[in-house]
Design an enzyme around this catalytic site. Structure first.
Site, mmCIF file in Angstrom:
data_model
loop_
_atom_site.group_PDB
_atom_site.id
_atom_site.type_symbol
_atom_site.label_atom_id
_atom_site.label_comp_id
_atom_site.label_asym_id
_atom_site.label_seq_id
_atom_site.Cartn_x
_atom_site.Cartn_y
_atom_site.Cartn_z
ATOM 1 N N ILE A 17 16.373 -12.932 6.715
ATOM 2 C CA ILE A 17 16.367 -13.836 5.561
ATOM 3 C C ILE A 17 17.262 -15.055 5.790
ATOM 4 O O ILE A 17 17.004 -16.125 5.221
ATOM 5 C CB ILE A 17 16.738 -13.068 4.272
ATOM 6 C CG1 ILE A 17 16.192 -13.804 3.038
ATOM 7 C CG2 ILE A 17 18.237 -12.819 4.165
ATOM 8 C CD1 ILE A 17 16.165 -12.981 1.781
ATOM 9 N N VAL A 39 22.528 -7.193 4.407
ATOM 10 C CA VAL A 39 22.057 -8.567 4.243
ATOM 11 C C VAL A 39 23.193 -9.455 3.717
ATOM 12 O O VAL A 39 23.279 -10.640 4.062
ATOM 13 C CB VAL A 39 20.784 -8.594 3.369
ATOM 14 C CG1 VAL A 39 21.054 -8.273 1.928
ATOM 15 C CG2 VAL A 39 20.056 -9.910 3.506
ATOM 16 N N ASP A 40 24.077 -8.903 2.912
ATOM 17 C CA ASP A 40 25.225 -9.640 2.373
ATOM 18 C C ASP A 40 26.106 -10.143 3.527
ATOM 19 O O ASP A 40 26.453 -11.345 3.603
ATOM 20 C CB ASP A 40 26.005 -8.681 1.455
ATOM 21 C CG ASP A 40 27.016 -9.369 0.548
ATOM 22 O OD1 ASP A 40 27.125 -10.605 0.587
ATOM 23 O OD2 ASP A 40 27.698 -8.634 -0.196
ATOM 24 N N GLY A 129 19.187 -0.443 1.231
ATOM 25 C CA GLY A 129 20.033 -0.172 2.393
ATOM 26 C C GLY A 129 21.188 0.718 1.970
ATOM 27 O O GLY A 129 20.999 1.895 1.638
HETATM 28 N N1 AR6 Z 1 17.452 -10.216 6.442
HETATM 29 C C1 AR6 Z 1 16.666 -9.505 5.600
HETATM 30 N N2 AR6 Z 1 16.930 -8.239 5.239
HETATM 31 C C2 AR6 Z 1 18.041 -7.663 5.758
HETATM 32 C C3 AR6 Z 1 18.917 -8.332 6.637
HETATM 33 C C4 AR6 Z 1 18.582 -9.670 6.974
HETATM 34 N N3 AR6 Z 1 19.345 -10.408 7.807
HETATM 35 N N4 AR6 Z 1 19.929 -7.481 6.961
HETATM 36 C C5 AR6 Z 1 19.681 -6.318 6.326
HETATM 37 N N5 AR6 Z 1 18.547 -6.410 5.605
HETATM 38 P P1 AR6 Z 1 21.667 -3.765 2.079
HETATM 39 P P2 AR6 Z 1 21.832 -2.876 -0.742
HETATM 40 C C6 AR6 Z 1 17.881 -5.424 4.741
HETATM 41 O O1 AR6 Z 1 22.437 -2.572 2.518
HETATM 42 O O2 AR6 Z 1 21.141 -1.603 -0.403
HETATM 43 C C7 AR6 Z 1 26.365 -4.588 1.103
HETATM 44 O O3 AR6 Z 1 27.492 -4.107 1.766
HETATM 45 C C8 AR6 Z 1 18.138 -3.963 4.977
HETATM 46 O O4 AR6 Z 1 17.337 -3.494 6.069
HETATM 47 O O5 AR6 Z 1 21.998 -5.075 2.665
HETATM 48 O O6 AR6 Z 1 21.398 -3.636 -1.960
HETATM 49 C C9 AR6 Z 1 26.693 -5.316 -0.202
HETATM 50 O O7 AR6 Z 1 27.941 -5.969 -0.123
HETATM 51 C C10 AR6 Z 1 17.679 -3.370 3.652
HETATM 52 O O8 AR6 Z 1 16.269 -3.201 3.663
HETATM 53 O O9 AR6 Z 1 21.783 -3.960 0.455
HETATM 54 C C11 AR6 Z 1 26.699 -4.209 -1.204
HETATM 55 O O10 AR6 Z 1 27.963 -3.568 -1.253
HETATM 56 C C12 AR6 Z 1 17.979 -4.467 2.639
HETATM 57 O O11 AR6 Z 1 18.339 -5.613 3.420
HETATM 58 C C13 AR6 Z 1 25.651 -3.241 -0.689
HETATM 59 O O12 AR6 Z 1 25.562 -3.472 0.714
HETATM 60 C C14 AR6 Z 1 19.096 -4.167 1.675
HETATM 61 O O13 AR6 Z 1 20.128 -3.437 2.316
HETATM 62 C C15 AR6 Z 1 24.285 -3.528 -1.285
HETATM 63 O O14 AR6 Z 1 23.381 -2.546 -0.845
#
Ligand code: AR6
Length: 181
Positions: A17, A39-40, A129
């Site tokens: 993203i 992703v954050d 995630g």
């Molecule tokens: N581009 C697109 N999607 C991505 C990317 C990227 N670069 N990197 C990861 N994903 P998560 P949550 C996907 O854990 O479950 C953080 O620590 C990943 O494969 O990022 O909402 C925050 O600070 C998954 O499908 O978010 C919060 O504390 C999706 O993004 C917590 O995690 C979401 O995974 C939020 O958890």
């Protein structure tokens, strides 16, 4: 895969993203807007310190961001002009209002985007995630909520789901096929 709803394109793609050339990308943040993994982490790494500085200012002004709500910052060094930070629910088995909160996170983000006149926006798969929401269930909620919103949207021209993993793209494709055959 794509569908047109009310003249607006809904696309599902695999990718990162942070690389998307859209007006706004959505971040799956936490209540503290403190950054983290997933992703954050990727968004703050790619966008540089400006985004975190704005998040800290918002946090200082309004306190923690409730789950399901959204705030907006600039995109820093990202190709996207804005980052919309929302907080999805932590999965607790499905009976703690998770679906409603996940739908609210998408709605809040879309509403904020339209308030800013955004025409192209990219979403990750919020909550699936670190927050443990099962992807197939999240995909139904995410796509169903976006489709309903698009029926009345006005500034949006394209909503893109950017799935990081090919398995997640396939799951979202199956859900969209069921919702809009
Ligand atoms: N581009 C697109 N999607 C991505 C990317 C990227 N670069 N990197 C990861 N994903 P998560 P949550 C996907 O854990 O479950 C953080 O620590 C990943 O494969 O990022 O909402 C925050 O600070 C998954 O499908 O978010 C919060 O504390 C999706 O993004 C917590 O995690 C979401 O995974 C939020 O958890």
């Amino acid at each position: 895969m794509e569908r047109i709803i009310n003249g607006i394109r809904l696309r599902l793609i695999q990718g990162d993203i942070t690389q998307q050339h859209v007006d706004a990308i959505v971040n799956a943040a936490n209540n503290a807007l403190a950054g983290g993994g997933g992703v954050d982490g990727a968004i703050h790494r790619a966008g540089g310190p400006q985004i975190m500085a704005e998040c800290q200012a918002i946090r200082t002004q309004r306190g923690p961001l409730p789950t399901g709500e959204a705030v907006i910052t600039t995109g820093g060094k990202l190709p996207a002009r804005y980052v919309i930070h929302t907080v999805g629910p932590i999965w607790q088995g499905g009976k703690a209002g998770e679906a409603q909160l996940l739908a609210k996170a998408y709605q809040s983000s879309l509403r904020l985007a339209e308030e800013r006149g955004v025409s192209t926006i990219a979403f990750p798969s919020i909550s699936t995630g670190a927050y443990g929401y099962p992807v197939a269930e999240a995909a139904r909620v995410a796509l169903g909520t976006v489709i309903t919103f698009l029926e009345k949207a006005t500034t949006l021209k394209e909503v893109r789901f950017v799935l990081f993993k090919s398995r997640d793209l396939a799951t979202y494709q199956e859900a969209l096929q069921e919702l809009l055959p």
